[in-house]
Design an enzyme around this catalytic site. Structure first.
Site, PDB file in Angstrom:
ATOM      1  CD  GLU A   9      -2.677  -1.271   2.448  1.00 20.80           C
ATOM      2  OE1 GLU A   9      -2.636  -0.473   3.341  1.00 20.80           O
ATOM      3  OE2 GLU A   9      -3.507  -2.333   2.802  1.00 20.80           O
ATOM      4  CG  ASP A  41      -3.036   8.406   8.193  1.00 24.68           C
ATOM      5  OD1 ASP A  41      -3.629   7.123   8.228  1.00 24.68           O
ATOM      6  OD2 ASP A  41      -2.842   9.155   7.197  1.00 24.68           O
TER       7      ASP A  41
END
Length: 254
Positions: A45, A56
């Site tokens: 990814e 995140d």
């Protein structure tokens, strides 16, 4: 057949590794991808850095911020990856937020992905319904698999809807926290993994968030097809640069 679908048919637990493109240095993107494949990673990814990330944790945020400072942009990433299929054969997925794709032009972005050899996209902030109504046809036109996320809080109805419009794998977020915040899985998370497995969805699941070593990889893949490592690998890059990627992957798969 899309490379993701081919990989999912293999009789093994899959290791997917995430990193921020352009980190630690702007020019490291391709060498990291090549090294990961050479050392046994099954899917990669590639994070497209964005200034306002949602899910995140601090490690990935810091790497994205540094990548942006290094000069990473959508155009730079596409240019770096233009010849990637000359050296890399495993599935490549771009993970990023929808805003940069919208600015680029969704169809233009998808076409560029097809030209380069990108197999799929993960866009955490693109609502499933909006994708299904407005963008699904475009993604499919360019042979791209869109990967959706589910969490322990996602309803059964929503999971079944996501499964019905998916054609690759489902990204099973291990908990409701941000990335990089766990150090192991407890009974509650294991029960969640089993509950989703028992639903017998048509798309296999790959677990993300909280996987950092062989133990958590094994726990995550007891009921799922694979697991994704992001923060732990970025910490390795922060400490070692692009050296010793082989030893990092070995510690996960040992």
């Amino acid at each position: 057949m899309n490379r993701i679908n081919q990989k999912l048919k293999e009789n093994k637990k899959l290791l997917s590794i995430y990193f921020s493109a352009g980190y630690p240095n702007l020019s490291d993107t391709v060498s990291i991808i090549e090294n990961l494949e050479k050392n046994g990673t099954d899917l990669i990814e590639i994070g497209l850095p964005f200034s306002d990330p949602l899910a995140d944790g601090p490690t990935i945020q810091a790497s994205s911020t540094q990548a942006l400072k290094n000069g990473m942009t959508t155009d730079v990433l596409f240019n770096q990856l233009k010849d990637i299929r000359k050296t890399v054969s495993i599935p490549l997925i771009i993970m990023g937020y929808f805003n940069p794709m919208l600015q680029y032009g969704v169809e233009a972005f998808c076409k560029k992905c097809q030209d380069i050899g990108i197999d799929g996209l993960i866009i955490p902030d693109l609502p499933v319904d909006v994708y299904n109504d407005q963008y699904k046809a475009t993604f499919e036109k360019y042979g791209l698999i869109n990967v959706f996320l589910i969490t322990p809080q996602t309803s059964v109805e929503r999971i079944n809807f996501i499964d019905s419009i998916s054609n690759g794998f489902i990204y099973m977020v291990s908990s409701a926290s941000v990335t990089g915040s766990n150090s192991g899985f407890g009974e509650e998370q294991t029960a969640y993994f089993k509950r989703i497995a028992d639903m017998k969805l048509k798309n296999p699941q790959i677990v993300g968030f909280g996987i950092s070593d062989n133990k958590t990889f094994s726990q995550a893949t007891e009921y799922a097809k694979g697991a994704i490592i992001g923060s732990a690998f970025i910490k390795h890059l922060s400490k070692n640069g692009t050296d010793n990627i082989d030893s990092f992957v070995d510690t996960i798969l040992k």
